[in-house]
Design a protein around this motif. Structure first.
Motif, PDB file in Angstrom:
ATOM      1  N   LEU A 239       0.843  -1.189   0.000  1.00  0.00           N
ATOM      2  CA  LEU A 239       0.000   0.000   0.000  1.00  0.00           C
ATOM      3  C   LEU A 239       0.881   1.242   0.000  1.00  0.00           C
ATOM      4  N   PRO A 240       0.962   1.945  -1.120  1.00  0.00           N
ATOM      5  CA  PRO A 240       1.849   3.111  -1.236  1.00  0.00           C
ATOM      6  C   PRO A 240       1.514   4.183  -0.193  1.00  0.00           C
ATOM      7  N   GLY A 241       2.544   4.668   0.482  1.00  0.00           N
ATOM      8  CA  GLY A 241       2.376   5.764   1.439  1.00  0.00           C
ATOM      9  C   GLY A 241       1.906   5.350   2.810  1.00  0.00           C
ATOM     10  N   ALA A 242       1.519   4.086   2.993  1.00  0.00           N
ATOM     11  CA  ALA A 242       0.993   3.645   4.289  1.00  0.00           C
ATOM     12  C   ALA A 242       2.124   3.243   5.225  1.00  0.00           C
ATOM     13  N   ARG A 243       1.858   3.387   6.525  1.00  0.00           N
ATOM     14  CA  ARG A 243       2.807   2.966   7.540  1.00  0.00           C
ATOM     15  C   ARG A 243       2.281   1.698   8.221  1.00  0.00           C
ATOM     16  N   HIS A 244       2.345   1.613   9.545  1.00  0.00           N
ATOM     17  CA  HIS A 244       2.026   0.361  10.233  1.00  0.00           C
ATOM     18  C   HIS A 244       0.540   0.173  10.506  1.00  0.00           C
ATOM     19  N   MET A 245      -0.265   1.208  10.275  1.00  0.00           N
ATOM     20  CA  MET A 245      -1.698   1.126  10.560  1.00  0.00           C
ATOM     21  C   MET A 245      -2.522   1.425   9.306  1.00  0.00           C
ATOM     22  N   PRO A 246      -2.343   0.692   8.232  1.00  0.00           N
ATOM     23  CA  PRO A 246      -3.058   1.034   6.991  1.00  0.00           C
ATOM     24  C   PRO A 246      -4.571   0.969   7.119  1.00  0.00           C
ATOM     25  N   HIS A 247      -5.094   0.150   8.014  1.00  0.00           N
ATOM     26  CA  HIS A 247      -6.548   0.080   8.184  1.00  0.00           C
ATOM     27  C   HIS A 247      -7.096   1.349   8.831  1.00  0.00           C
ATOM     28  N   ARG A 248      -6.226   2.141   9.464  1.00  0.00           N
ATOM     29  CA  ARG A 248      -6.632   3.463   9.955  1.00  0.00           C
ATOM     30  C   ARG A 248      -6.263   4.550   8.945  1.00  0.00           C
ATOM     31  N   GLU A 249      -5.122   4.401   8.313  1.00  0.00           N
ATOM     32  CA  GLU A 249      -4.605   5.439   7.422  1.00  0.00           C
ATOM     33  C   GLU A 249      -5.354   5.490   6.099  1.00  0.00           C
ATOM     34  N   MET A 250      -5.724   4.343   5.560  1.00  0.00           N
ATOM     35  CA  MET A 250      -6.425   4.277   4.277  1.00  0.00           C
ATOM     36  C   MET A 250      -7.428   3.129   4.310  1.00  0.00           C
ATOM     37  N   PRO A 251      -8.461   3.238   5.161  1.00  0.00           N
ATOM     38  CA  PRO A 251      -9.409   2.133   5.333  1.00  0.00           C
ATOM     39  C   PRO A 251     -10.134   1.730   4.053  1.00  0.00           C
ATOM     40  N   GLU A 252     -10.445   2.695   3.186  1.00  0.00           N
ATOM     41  CA  GLU A 252     -11.171   2.351   1.968  1.00  0.00           C
ATOM     42  C   GLU A 252     -10.369   1.394   1.098  1.00  0.00           C
ATOM     43  N   GLN A 253      -9.067   1.671   0.951  1.00  0.00           N
ATOM     44  CA  GLN A 253      -8.223   0.803   0.129  1.00  0.00           C
ATOM     45  C   GLN A 253      -8.080  -0.578   0.751  1.00  0.00           C
ATOM     46  N   VAL A 254      -7.891  -0.616   2.069  1.00  0.00           N
ATOM     47  CA  VAL A 254      -7.751  -1.899   2.761  1.00  0.00           C
ATOM     48  C   VAL A 254      -9.033  -2.713   2.641  1.00  0.00           C
ATOM     49  N   LEU A 255     -10.166  -2.078   2.863  1.00  0.00           N
ATOM     50  CA  LEU A 255     -11.449  -2.770   2.749  1.00  0.00           C
ATOM     51  C   LEU A 255     -11.681  -3.277   1.333  1.00  0.00           C
ATOM     52  N   SER A 256     -11.275  -2.493   0.347  1.00  0.00           N
ATOM     53  CA  SER A 256     -11.433  -2.913  -1.044  1.00  0.00           C
ATOM     54  C   SER A 256     -10.625  -4.165  -1.339  1.00  0.00           C
ATOM     55  N   HIS A 257      -9.365  -4.196  -0.884  1.00  0.00           N
ATOM     56  CA  HIS A 257      -8.515  -5.365  -1.094  1.00  0.00           C
ATOM     57  C   HIS A 257      -9.110  -6.605  -0.418  1.00  0.00           C
ATOM     58  N   ILE A 258      -9.571  -6.441   0.823  1.00  0.00           N
ATOM     59  CA  ILE A 258     -10.103  -7.581   1.567  1.00  0.00           C
ATOM     60  C   ILE A 258     -11.397  -8.085   0.938  1.00  0.00           C
ATOM     61  N   THR A 259     -12.272  -7.168   0.589  1.00  0.00           N
ATOM     62  CA  THR A 259     -13.559  -7.556   0.001  1.00  0.00           C
ATOM     63  C   THR A 259     -13.362  -8.307  -1.303  1.00  0.00           C
ATOM     64  N   GLN A 260     -12.459  -7.813  -2.135  1.00  0.00           N
ATOM     65  CA  GLN A 260     -12.197  -8.489  -3.405  1.00  0.00           C
ATOM     66  C   GLN A 260     -11.591  -9.877  -3.171  1.00  0.00           C
ATOM     67  N   PHE A 261     -10.688  -9.983  -2.210  1.00  0.00           N
ATOM     68  CA  PHE A 261     -10.034 -11.252  -1.895  1.00  0.00           C
ATOM     69  C   PHE A 261     -11.040 -12.292  -1.413  1.00  0.00           C
ATOM     70  N   LEU A 262     -12.005 -11.851  -0.595  1.00  0.00           N
ATOM     71  CA  LEU A 262     -12.968 -12.774  -0.009  1.00  0.00           C
ATOM     72  C   LEU A 262     -14.199 -13.012  -0.883  1.00  0.00           C
ATOM     73  N   LYS A 263     -14.236 -12.406  -2.031  1.00  0.00           N
ATOM     74  CA  LYS A 263     -15.430 -12.441  -2.879  1.00  0.00           C
ATOM     75  C   LYS A 263     -15.907 -13.849  -3.166  1.00  0.00           C
ATOM     76  N   ASN A 264     -14.999 -14.756  -3.413  1.00  0.00           N
ATOM     77  CA  ASN A 264     -15.378 -16.124  -3.776  1.00  0.00           C
ATOM     78  C   ASN A 264     -15.052 -17.142  -2.686  1.00  0.00           C
ATOM     79  N   ILE A 265     -14.894 -16.660  -1.457  1.00  0.00           N
ATOM     80  CA  ILE A 265     -14.560 -17.554  -0.331  1.00  0.00           C
ATOM     81  C   ILE A 265     -15.753 -17.653   0.608  1.00  0.00           C
TER      82      ILE A 265
END
Length: 265
Positions: A239-265
């Motif tokens: 995640l470009p520009g993120a530090r150790h707390m990306p779920h706080r720093e850029m939650p939309e991007q993190v949620l997007s990655h997780i949602t897409q990953f879990l789409k077929n699980i």
């Protein structure tokens, strides 16, 4: 319109009580179609320190989300002495089975932040089909100089009373133990050889490793190693520009990655 129902839970283990909280979206209540997401917090973390991310995660994925305070953290009971050097694997073997049993989790997706990511890997390595997927955020796969340098800086900051007081808002009189459990364990020379190298190949489920480009506690070699060694197949996302707390720093991007990953699980 989806609403999120929040509940608190108390569980017992031989050493004391554990606190947990769950977030269930209205369109998933009672559904057996999607495995719930179980969140494992970082070295200074707790349920409360996830802030509003669990509710956001439940809303974005449509899955029930569960988070718990490990023994010694947050609202869970205090523990005696610093953790053993194999504390990451111990969480998987000793307490997580009780969490699953008492919360009636027949299957689950694991999401771990920092050392919680290592615990997620250890749990998945011991599981069979009940673990459907693993997501790590800012996790470490081994002890590297980059990690130790960040921890030394943090240890110096927590010598200041005001820093410890901020942490005490979440851990109460356990705050000093929480700091020492993190810094003194990771900085111990006896911990230098710790890694996930033996556990990652035993995974049979897919894995997503998310990591901030500027993480102060682990270089980007960490998620690359996690994804490369994951036996069930691993995906690494920096995640470009993120530090150790990306779920706080850029939650939309993190949620997007997780949602897409879990789409077929």
């Amino acid at each position: 319109m989806t609403t999120i129902t929040t509940r608190q839970h108390w569980m017992t283990v031989p050493e004391g009580r554990l606190f947990a909280q769950s977030w269930t979206p209205s369109d998933n209540a009672g559904s057996e179609g999607s495995a719930p997401i179980v969140m494992l917090h970082e070295s200074l973390g707790s349920v409360a320190l996830w802030r509003d991310f669990p509710a956001q995660l439940a809303h974005a994925t449509g899955r029930r989300v569960v988070a718990y305070d490990r023994l010694g953290f947050g609202q869970s009971d205090a523990r005696q002495g610093l953790p053993d050097l194999d504390f990451v694997a111990q969480e998987a073997a000793r307490h997580f089975p009780s969490v699953c049993e008492q919360l009636q989790l027949a299957s689950y997706v694991l999401l771990g932040h920092s050392v919680g990511g290592g615990m997620a890997v250890e749990i998945a390595a011991r599981a069979s089909s009940e673990c459907r997927a693993v997501v790590t955020i800012a996790a470490q796969a081994l002890v590297e100089p980059h990690t130790l340098a960040g921890i030394r800086e943090a240890r110096a900051r927590f010598q200041k009373a005001e820093q410890l007081a901020r942490l005490a808002k979440y851990h109460g009189d356990k705050a000093r133990w929480v700091v020492d459990a993190w810094t003194e364990t990771w900085l111990s020379p006896a911990f230098a050889d710790w890694s996930l190298d033996n556990s990652l190949p035993r995974l049979t489920c897919p894995l997503l490793a998310l990591h901030g480009e500027l993480d102060e506690y682990g270089s980007t070699a960490q998620p690359a190693r996690i994804a490369r060694l994951a036996g069930g197949g691993g995906l690494c996302e920096i995640l470009p520009g993120a530090r150790h707390m990306p779920h706080r720093e850029m939650p939309e991007q993190v949620l997007s990655h997780i949602t897409q990953f879990l789409k077929n699980i």
